[in-house]
Design a protein around this motif. Structure first.
Motif, PDB file in Angstrom:
ATOM      1  N   GLU A  75     -11.157   5.800   3.839  1.00 37.17           N
ATOM      2  CA  GLU A  75      -9.829   5.965   4.702  1.00 37.17           C
ATOM      3  C   GLU A  75     -10.316   6.822   5.863  1.00 37.17           C
ATOM      4  O   GLU A  75     -10.335   6.303   6.822  1.00 37.17           O
ATOM      5  CB  GLU A  75      -8.251   6.442   4.840  1.00 37.17           C
ATOM      6  CG  GLU A  75      -8.615   7.541   3.848  1.00 37.17           C
ATOM      7  CD  GLU A  75      -6.563   8.035   3.566  1.00 37.17           C
ATOM      8  OE1 GLU A  75      -5.759   8.003   4.539  1.00 37.17           O
ATOM      9  OE2 GLU A  75      -6.395   8.349   2.776  1.00 37.17           O
ATOM     10  N   TRP A  76     -11.581   7.151   6.003  1.00 33.24           N
ATOM     11  CA  TRP A  76     -11.834   8.191   6.818  1.00 33.24           C
ATOM     12  C   TRP A  76     -13.212   6.878   7.481  1.00 33.24           C
ATOM     13  O   TRP A  76     -12.938   7.157   8.696  1.00 33.24           O
ATOM     14  CB  TRP A  76     -12.303   9.145   6.532  1.00 33.24           C
ATOM     15  CG  TRP A  76     -11.506  10.624   7.051  1.00 33.24           C
ATOM     16  CD1 TRP A  76      -9.889  10.188   6.490  1.00 33.24           C
ATOM     17  CD2 TRP A  76     -11.665  11.633   6.572  1.00 33.24           C
ATOM     18  NE1 TRP A  76      -9.584  11.892   6.285  1.00 33.24           N
ATOM     19  CE2 TRP A  76     -10.383  12.714   6.922  1.00 33.24           C
ATOM     20  CE3 TRP A  76     -12.347  12.706   6.677  1.00 33.24           C
ATOM     21  CZ2 TRP A  76      -9.804  13.647   6.190  1.00 33.24           C
ATOM     22  CZ3 TRP A  76     -12.708  13.839   6.044  1.00 33.24           C
ATOM     23  CH2 TRP A  76     -10.979  14.502   6.431  1.00 33.24           C
TER      24      TRP A  76
ATOM     25  N   ARG B 187       1.184  -1.294  -0.077  1.00 35.75           N
ATOM     26  CA  ARG B 187      -0.035   0.162  -0.012  1.00 35.75           C
ATOM     27  C   ARG B 187       0.917   1.767  -0.234  1.00 35.75           C
ATOM     28  O   ARG B 187       0.462   2.183  -0.676  1.00 35.75           O
ATOM     29  CB  ARG B 187      -0.783  -0.199   0.789  1.00 35.75           C
ATOM     30  CG  ARG B 187      -1.712   1.503   1.035  1.00 35.75           C
ATOM     31  CD  ARG B 187      -3.095   0.880   2.570  1.00 35.75           C
ATOM     32  NE  ARG B 187      -4.013   2.344   2.208  1.00 35.75           N
ATOM     33  CZ  ARG B 187      -5.261   2.156   3.078  1.00 35.75           C
ATOM     34  NH1 ARG B 187      -5.193   0.969   4.000  1.00 35.75           N
ATOM     35  NH2 ARG B 187      -5.690   3.495   2.973  1.00 35.75           N
TER      36      ARG B 187
ATOM     37  N   SER C 268     -18.817   6.986   0.288  1.00 42.28           N
ATOM     38  CA  SER C 268     -17.408   7.092   0.094  1.00 42.28           C
ATOM     39  C   SER C 268     -17.411   7.735  -1.813  1.00 42.28           C
ATOM     40  O   SER C 268     -16.326   8.197  -2.371  1.00 42.28           O
ATOM     41  CB  SER C 268     -16.664   6.049  -0.013  1.00 42.28           C
ATOM     42  OG  SER C 268     -16.981   4.625  -0.741  1.00 42.28           O
TER      43      SER C 268
ATOM     44  N   THR D 106     -13.568   3.677   6.930  1.00 47.76           N
ATOM     45  CA  THR D 106     -12.849   2.342   7.414  1.00 47.76           C
ATOM     46  C   THR D 106     -13.766   2.357   8.217  1.00 47.76           C
ATOM     47  O   THR D 106     -13.972   1.348   8.711  1.00 47.76           O
ATOM     48  CB  THR D 106     -12.103   2.258   6.341  1.00 47.76           C
ATOM     49  OG1 THR D 106     -12.423   1.860   4.683  1.00 47.76           O
ATOM     50  CG2 THR D 106     -11.602   0.687   6.289  1.00 47.76           C
TER      51      THR D 106
ATOM     52  N   GLU E 291     -13.967  -1.046  -0.806  1.00 47.97           N
ATOM     53  CA  GLU E 291     -13.260  -0.075  -1.613  1.00 47.97           C
ATOM     54  C   GLU E 291     -12.909  -0.166  -2.893  1.00 47.97           C
ATOM     55  O   GLU E 291     -12.454   0.366  -3.347  1.00 47.97           O
ATOM     56  CB  GLU E 291     -11.646  -0.940  -0.094  1.00 47.97           C
ATOM     57  CG  GLU E 291     -11.849  -0.591   0.536  1.00 47.97           C
ATOM     58  CD  GLU E 291     -10.126  -1.152   1.220  1.00 47.97           C
ATOM     59  OE1 GLU E 291     -10.053  -0.624   2.363  1.00 47.97           O
ATOM     60  OE2 GLU E 291      -9.787  -1.998   0.835  1.00 47.97           O
TER      61      GLU E 291
ATOM     62  N   HIS F 123       1.284   4.394  -2.746  1.00 49.76           N
ATOM     63  CA  HIS F 123       0.506   5.083  -2.666  1.00 49.76           C
ATOM     64  C   HIS F 123       1.360   6.759  -3.277  1.00 49.76           C
ATOM     65  O   HIS F 123       1.801   7.963  -3.266  1.00 49.76           O
ATOM     66  CB  HIS F 123      -0.274   5.410  -0.848  1.00 49.76           C
ATOM     67  CG  HIS F 123       0.252   6.786  -0.576  1.00 49.76           C
ATOM     68  ND1 HIS F 123       0.489   8.176   0.017  1.00 49.76           N
ATOM     69  CD2 HIS F 123      -1.683   7.293  -0.190  1.00 49.76           C
ATOM     70  CE1 HIS F 123      -0.748   8.925   0.145  1.00 49.76           C
ATOM     71  NE2 HIS F 123      -1.816   8.221   0.207  1.00 49.76           N
TER      72      HIS F 123
ATOM     73  N   ASP G  58      -4.895   6.182  -2.779  1.00 46.40           N
ATOM     74  CA  ASP G  58      -4.426   4.145  -2.237  1.00 46.40           C
ATOM     75  C   ASP G  58      -5.611   4.408  -3.598  1.00 46.40           C
ATOM     76  O   ASP G  58      -5.763   3.070  -3.544  1.00 46.40           O
ATOM     77  CB  ASP G  58      -5.395   4.191  -0.852  1.00 46.40           C
ATOM     78  CG  ASP G  58      -4.234   4.299  -0.271  1.00 46.40           C
ATOM     79  OD1 ASP G  58      -3.127   4.133  -0.133  1.00 46.40           O
ATOM     80  OD2 ASP G  58      -4.798   5.083   1.121  1.00 46.40           O
TER      81      ASP G  58
END
Length: 490
Positions: A265-266, A228, A435, A268, A251, A232, A238
């Motif tokens: 990512e916030w 990752r 998302s 999850t 995702e 990134h 991501d």
């Protein structure tokens, strides 16, 4: 070896056949090796065998191309005469699949192979037992009746809907259709993704499988962290990692996150998985007082707790078959936990009745409706019923005004809650919609829905700005940097 007995065992079990007699090419070893199936591959092979229409959303390098070809090999050997149709966006890629299949066939014991290969060409393999396999781009293959059609990397086929409309009739006489793909992040709305989403909801004829990066037995958390970070660093996002190695369907299905108001990512860390409670009247349920109302679109995850206060965010719509959904989210005022979600094509006055029903069960929850065209009708209906309190928005009026300023403030509150991990979310569609909200428009991309996202954000805004115990409810009024923004409807 008693090949007659082995033949009978293989004919009864594709898994037995693959694990005992099929070889695949290992690019690392540069050698053909026995196909030693992982547990995930075994369960997937069982689904391929049992489901006639199957859509598989997957991470990369899980051996699904080899697995599907192994099943095709079983069919041309033990289900003869079988016709295998191999499709890919580019003809060269489908030809490569056929080359693999032919090489796998050549490595079977002679007792399992047909007497002769009638035809062996770049796009056509035909055996003396009547079985054949053909390779096409997604623009061909329409005139053949297939026993099994395999579409590799189906999400990258731009005209997949037209292709399926042409090919599906060729397998409707009892054949199988297998759609396999990683996610094409450039197209958040695609035929492949729509089929997968529908299959997850048990809508239509397709069944679905999601295979995360962990399905590979040699991948661990250290591998995940390292890969990752490497991906990134390439683009500062991501998106590529989630496309190639997703951990969850969310995702994989989420649009690219470079222009998202609430990054996945916030979201999850705030996801709490749960199964909906059985509704009153369903088999196996308990006392009616402990069960959610029997409203078909309602997914209640947590029953109301004594002395807890709840708030409902409500996003109304017109309610006709072609309109958006009317959506509601119920949150616990103490924990900011999503405890229920509700959506359907319901017109405002009926929606008001449903909201009253849900609010009554959740200890007479307060309601924060969106104030827009249909919101005025909803607010009027709620006031007419007089059963539950309608919260006021940032302008001190009933409901949350859906203009430019209101939309910005709404998603500011929602983004802050996820960033600070002060909220939890459970419903899969709510997660997907949140998302997808674009930072530039505060809407979902064209073709996607944002009704559940809006109702979730309304519930968060109600908790962030309202005093649920006061009459009337008022917004906290800190310095407002958006003072003076126009009041046009959003």
């Amino acid at each position: 070896m008693n090949y007659k007995l082995e033949w009978l065992k293989c004919a009864q079990s594709p898994e037995y056949f693959v694990t005992h007699f099929v070889h695949i090419y290992n690019a690392t070893l540069r050698a053909w090796i026995p196909f030693d199936l992982w547990p995930t591959q075994i369960s997937t092979l069982t689904s391929i065998h049992n489901q006639r229409l199957l859509v598989i959303l997957k991470a990369r390098q899980l051996g699904l191309s080899w697995l599907s070809l192994a099943y095709a090999l079983w069919m041309i050997t033990f289900q003869a005469p079988a016709t295998i149709l191999l499709f890919s966006l580019k003809e060269a890629e489908s030809i490569e699949l056929l080359v693999r299949l032919h090489a796998m066939y050549n490595r079977l014991p002679s007792a399992f192979r047909s007497k002769t290969v009638v035809r062996s060409a770049s796009k056509h393999l035909e055996l003396s037992n009547g079985s054949r396999a053909l390779a096409f781009s997604t623009r061909g293959g329409r005139s053949y009746t297939g026993s099994l059609a395999i579409v590799d990397e189906a999400d990258f086929v731009p005209d997949l809907a037209l292709f399926l409309n042409a090919v599906k009739p060729t397998i409707d006489a009892g054949g199988r259709l297998l759609l396999i793909s990683t996610s094409d992040k450039r197209r958040p709305v695609s035929t492949f993704k729509n089929l997968f989403r529908a299959a997850v909801k048990n809508i239509g004829d397709y069944s679905s499988i999601f295979l995360p990066w962990r399905a590979h037995p040699e991948r661990d958390d250290a591998w995940h962290k390292r890969t990752r970070a490497e991906m990134h660093a390439q683009r500062g996002t991501d998106d590529d990692f989630f496309a190639e190695y997703p951990a969850t369907p969310e995702e994989a299905l989420a649009p690219e996150q470079l222009d998202r108001r609430i990054p996945l990512e916030w979201i999850t860390p705030c996801i709490v998985e749960a199964e909906p409670l059985l509704a009153s009247g369903e088999p196996g349920t308990g006392p009616a007082s402990q069960l959610p109302p029997a409203l078909p679109p309602l997914a209640a995850y947590v029953a109301p707790a004594p002395d807890h206060h709840y708030v409902i965010g409500a996003d109304p719509a017109e309610g006709n078959p072609n309109s958006d959904d009317s959506s509601a989210t119920v949150m616990d005022a103490a924990s900011w936990e999503e405890v229920a979600s509700f959506a359907g094509k319901i017109e405002p006055t009926v929606f008001a009745h449903y909201l009253d029903t849900i609010a009554a069960w959740y200890n007479h929850a307060s309601i924060m409706p969106e104030r827009n065209n249909h919101g005025h009708s909803l607010i009027a209906a709620l006031h007419n019923s007089g059963q539950h309190r309608v919260l006021t928005g940032f302008d001190g009026k009933p409901g949350w005004l859906s203009n430019v300023k209101g939309k910005i403030l709404l998603y500011d509150h929602c983004a802050d809650a996820f960033r600070d991990q002060s909220v939890t979310v459970t419903h899969p569609e709510t997660i997907s919609q949140l998302s997808s909200i674009e930072a530039s428009t505060l809407r979902a991309p064209q073709g996607l829905h944002d009704d559940r996202a809006d109702s979730f954000a309304l519930a968060v805004a109600a908790l962030a700005t309202s005093n649920l115990h006061a009459q009337p409810s008022t917004a906290v009024k800190p310095h407002d940097p958006l003072t003076g923004v126009d009041d046009d409807q959003w």
